[in-house]
Design a protein around this motif. Structure first.
Motif, PDB file in Angstrom:
ATOM      1  N   ALA A 224       2.724   1.923   0.662  1.00 50.92           N
ATOM      2  CA  ALA A 224       1.380   1.558   0.198  1.00 50.92           C
ATOM      3  C   ALA A 224       1.204   0.044   0.180  1.00 50.92           C
ATOM      4  O   ALA A 224       0.167  -0.478   0.608  1.00 50.92           O
ATOM      5  CB  ALA A 224       1.115   2.135  -1.188  1.00 50.92           C
ATOM      6  N   GLU A 225       2.197  -0.685  -0.301  1.00 53.58           N
ATOM      7  CA  GLU A 225       2.118  -2.150  -0.342  1.00 53.58           C
ATOM      8  C   GLU A 225       2.101  -2.748   1.067  1.00 53.58           C
ATOM      9  O   GLU A 225       1.338  -3.677   1.342  1.00 53.58           O
ATOM     10  CB  GLU A 225       3.303  -2.715  -1.131  1.00 53.58           C
ATOM     11  CG  GLU A 225       3.264  -2.392  -2.603  1.00 53.58           C
ATOM     12  CD  GLU A 225       4.576  -2.688  -3.304  1.00 53.58           C
ATOM     13  OE1 GLU A 225       4.521  -2.975  -4.518  1.00 53.58           O
ATOM     14  OE2 GLU A 225       5.658  -2.633  -2.673  1.00 53.58           O
ATOM     15  N   LEU A 226       2.925  -2.211   1.955  1.00 54.98           N
ATOM     16  CA  LEU A 226       2.981  -2.708   3.329  1.00 54.98           C
ATOM     17  C   LEU A 226       1.648  -2.447   4.038  1.00 54.98           C
ATOM     18  O   LEU A 226       1.125  -3.324   4.726  1.00 54.98           O
ATOM     19  CB  LEU A 226       4.135  -2.051   4.078  1.00 54.98           C
ATOM     20  CG  LEU A 226       4.441  -2.575   5.468  1.00 54.98           C
ATOM     21  CD1 LEU A 226       4.759  -4.065   5.448  1.00 54.98           C
ATOM     22  CD2 LEU A 226       5.609  -1.798   6.068  1.00 54.98           C
ATOM     23  N   ASP A 227       1.083  -1.263   3.825  1.00 54.78           N
ATOM     24  CA  ASP A 227      -0.216  -0.928   4.408  1.00 54.78           C
ATOM     25  C   ASP A 227      -1.291  -1.872   3.883  1.00 54.78           C
ATOM     26  O   ASP A 227      -2.110  -2.381   4.649  1.00 54.78           O
ATOM     27  CB  ASP A 227      -0.562   0.524   4.078  1.00 54.78           C
ATOM     28  CG  ASP A 227      -1.859   0.981   4.717  1.00 54.78           C
ATOM     29  OD1 ASP A 227      -2.012   0.820   5.939  1.00 54.78           O
ATOM     30  OD2 ASP A 227      -2.710   1.525   3.985  1.00 54.78           O
TER      31      ASP A 227
ATOM     32  N   THR B  24      12.318  -4.164   3.573  1.00 50.97           N
ATOM     33  CA  THR B  24      12.879  -5.255   2.782  1.00 50.97           C
ATOM     34  C   THR B  24      12.999  -6.468   3.700  1.00 50.97           C
ATOM     35  O   THR B  24      13.632  -6.387   4.755  1.00 50.97           O
ATOM     36  CB  THR B  24      14.269  -4.894   2.230  1.00 50.97           C
ATOM     37  OG1 THR B  24      14.141  -3.736   1.402  1.00 50.97           O
ATOM     38  CG2 THR B  24      14.852  -6.035   1.405  1.00 50.97           C
ATOM     39  N   PHE B  25      12.368  -7.569   3.327  1.00 52.46           N
ATOM     40  CA  PHE B  25      12.474  -8.802   4.101  1.00 52.46           C
ATOM     41  C   PHE B  25      13.769  -9.509   3.727  1.00 52.46           C
ATOM     42  O   PHE B  25      14.245  -9.407   2.598  1.00 52.46           O
ATOM     43  CB  PHE B  25      11.294  -9.734   3.800  1.00 52.46           C
ATOM     44  CG  PHE B  25       9.997  -9.253   4.358  1.00 52.46           C
ATOM     45  CD1 PHE B  25       9.637  -9.526   5.667  1.00 52.46           C
ATOM     46  CD2 PHE B  25       9.128  -8.508   3.571  1.00 52.46           C
ATOM     47  CE1 PHE B  25       8.430  -9.068   6.191  1.00 52.46           C
ATOM     48  CE2 PHE B  25       7.923  -8.051   4.078  1.00 52.46           C
ATOM     49  CZ  PHE B  25       7.580  -8.333   5.387  1.00 52.46           C
TER      50      PHE B  25
ATOM     51  N   THR C   7       3.662   9.204   1.705  1.00 49.10           N
ATOM     52  CA  THR C   7       4.741   8.766   0.806  1.00 49.10           C
ATOM     53  C   THR C   7       4.489   7.326   0.364  1.00 49.10           C
ATOM     54  O   THR C   7       5.267   6.421   0.679  1.00 49.10           O
ATOM     55  CB  THR C   7       6.112   8.872   1.512  1.00 49.10           C
ATOM     56  OG1 THR C   7       6.067   8.084   2.708  1.00 49.10           O
ATOM     57  CG2 THR C   7       6.482  10.296   1.842  1.00 49.10           C
ATOM     58  N   PRO C   8       3.408   7.089  -0.389  1.00 49.17           N
ATOM     59  CA  PRO C   8       3.014   5.721  -0.721  1.00 49.17           C
ATOM     60  C   PRO C   8       4.057   4.933  -1.531  1.00 49.17           C
ATOM     61  O   PRO C   8       4.140   3.718  -1.392  1.00 49.17           O
ATOM     62  CB  PRO C   8       1.732   5.904  -1.527  1.00 49.17           C
ATOM     63  CG  PRO C   8       1.784   7.300  -2.029  1.00 49.17           C
ATOM     64  CD  PRO C   8       2.545   8.082  -1.010  1.00 49.17           C
ATOM     65  N   ASP C   9       4.857   5.623  -2.325  1.00 46.88           N
ATOM     66  CA  ASP C   9       5.814   4.916  -3.178  1.00 46.88           C
ATOM     67  C   ASP C   9       7.216   4.817  -2.599  1.00 46.88           C
ATOM     68  O   ASP C   9       8.119   4.276  -3.240  1.00 46.88           O
ATOM     69  CB  ASP C   9       5.867   5.590  -4.561  1.00 46.88           C
ATOM     70  CG  ASP C   9       4.525   5.530  -5.267  1.00 46.88           C
ATOM     71  OD1 ASP C   9       3.821   4.506  -5.128  1.00 46.88           O
ATOM     72  OD2 ASP C   9       4.168   6.508  -5.949  1.00 46.88           O
TER      73      ASP C   9
END
Length: 78
Positions: A48-51, A33-34, A26-28
């Motif tokens: 995907a961004e976190l990975d 949330t920081f 589920t890349p998207d």
């Protein structure tokens, strides 16, 4: 295939494995949330961004030969 082998192929045993699996499946999807100062939300990160960010940090730590060292010295000490 035995049940334990099947489980090991589908059940992550580390946080890294879980993150990679989620980034593939589920890349998207919204992953994190920081909070700035514990209040203001940053734009959410997808799996995907976190990975991608986790891998970039890992590469940087490897560059400085930090294998076996704490990533956050003193953060979890008593």
């Amino acid at each position: 295939m035995t049940q334990s082998v099947e489980k090991s192929l589908t059940t992550p045993s580390t946080v890294i494995e879980l993150l990679c699996l989620r980034a593939q499946q589920t890349p998207d999807s919204h992953a994190y949330t920081f909070l700035i100062d514990g209040k203001k939300e940053t734009p959410p990160l997808t799996y995907a961004e976190l990975d991608q960010q986790a891998k970039a940090i890992a590469a940087l730590l490897q560059k400085y030969q930090a294998r076996g060292e704490r990533a956050l010295p003193g953060f979890l000490t008593n």
